[in-house]
Scaffold this motif. Sequence first.
Motif, mmCIF file in Angstrom:
data_model
loop_
_atom_site.group_PDB
_atom_site.id
_atom_site.type_symbol
_atom_site.label_atom_id
_atom_site.label_comp_id
_atom_site.label_asym_id
_atom_site.label_seq_id
_atom_site.Cartn_x
_atom_site.Cartn_y
_atom_site.Cartn_z
ATOM 1 N N VAL A 136 42.203 49.163 42.671
ATOM 2 C CA VAL A 136 42.972 49.091 41.492
ATOM 3 C C VAL A 136 42.708 47.640 40.982
ATOM 4 O O VAL A 136 42.191 46.984 41.413
ATOM 5 C CB VAL A 136 44.519 48.997 41.946
ATOM 6 N N THR A 137 43.236 47.643 39.527
ATOM 7 C CA THR A 137 42.752 46.362 38.909
ATOM 8 C C THR A 137 43.824 45.315 39.556
ATOM 9 O O THR A 137 45.190 45.474 39.686
ATOM 10 C CB THR A 137 43.307 46.684 37.343
ATOM 11 N N PRO A 138 43.205 44.134 39.938
ATOM 12 C CA PRO A 138 44.124 43.001 40.480
ATOM 13 C C PRO A 138 45.108 42.426 39.420
ATOM 14 O O PRO A 138 44.724 42.557 37.963
ATOM 15 C CB PRO A 138 42.962 42.013 40.901
ATOM 16 N N PRO A 139 46.061 41.939 39.898
ATOM 17 C CA PRO A 139 46.887 41.291 38.832
ATOM 18 C C PRO A 139 46.341 40.278 38.027
ATOM 19 O O PRO A 139 45.616 39.443 38.392
ATOM 20 C CB PRO A 139 48.283 41.103 39.829
ATOM 21 N N ALA A 140 46.902 39.964 36.857
ATOM 22 C CA ALA A 140 46.465 38.685 36.209
ATOM 23 C C ALA A 140 46.961 37.166 36.697
ATOM 24 O O ALA A 140 47.945 37.466 37.279
ATOM 25 C CB ALA A 140 46.982 38.841 34.627
ATOM 26 N N PRO A 141 46.109 36.515 36.671
ATOM 27 C CA PRO A 141 46.598 35.025 37.334
ATOM 28 C C PRO A 141 47.665 34.564 36.603
ATOM 29 O O PRO A 141 48.073 35.071 35.446
ATOM 30 C CB PRO A 141 45.380 34.259 37.074
ATOM 31 N N PRO A 142 48.504 33.874 37.381
ATOM 32 C CA PRO A 142 49.538 33.111 36.509
ATOM 33 C C PRO A 142 49.465 32.560 35.346
ATOM 34 O O PRO A 142 48.318 31.861 35.316
ATOM 35 C CB PRO A 142 50.117 32.463 37.939
ATOM 36 N N THR A 146 50.795 39.776 30.770
ATOM 37 C CA THR A 146 50.427 40.833 29.859
ATOM 38 C C THR A 146 51.379 40.991 28.702
ATOM 39 O O THR A 146 51.096 41.920 27.808
ATOM 40 C CB THR A 146 50.442 42.295 30.703
ATOM 41 N N GLY A 147 52.327 40.354 28.572
ATOM 42 C CA GLY A 147 53.288 40.389 27.584
ATOM 43 C C GLY A 147 54.633 41.267 27.886
ATOM 44 O O GLY A 147 55.665 41.239 27.184
ATOM 45 N N SER A 148 54.491 41.922 28.936
ATOM 46 C CA SER A 148 55.729 42.691 29.511
ATOM 47 C C SER A 148 56.601 41.760 30.250
ATOM 48 O O SER A 148 56.044 40.875 30.985
ATOM 49 C CB SER A 148 55.294 43.781 30.246
#
Length: 158
Positions: A136-142, A146-148
């Motif tokens: 799965v796509t890893p989460p974005a770094p802190p 993503t705007g949500s």
Amino acid sequence: MSAPRPGTEVPWDLSFLRVGALVTGAVAAVAALVVGLTLGWADAVGVLVGAAVVTAFFVVSGVVIAWAGRINDTFTLPAALGMFFVKALVLFAVLDALPEDGWLDRLTLAWTVIVGALLWSVVQLRWVWTRPLYYVTPPAPPGQGTGSPAPGGPATRG
């Protein structure tokens, strides 16, 4: 893996092509020198031509499979199998078209293609085993949200 969401790009990494070409070039140069000194320079040319054929085949396959995967992941297997079929036909046609007693030794060329394909397979296996591949796509770094809103955080209404 399913089809990418609209506006996203599946990261198809083709960096193994550069590594495979460099490894093949180095091994082919040494092998051509050894074969040239032991069997003859016509055989050495067969080694170089065979290495070039294998490299070209793997580059074309990699690009076609990556292109198919960018469209939809379900196209990668048919693209890979189709390219294998096309490459086999081309290789058989090339080997058949070469004269049996010509300037290029067909047997040396054929063995070079076999050894080259095994070498490329090892390069690809090592490339896969040493890369972090995510299911799965890893989460974005802190800090790169993503705007949500964060889960459990305040929701805004507009």
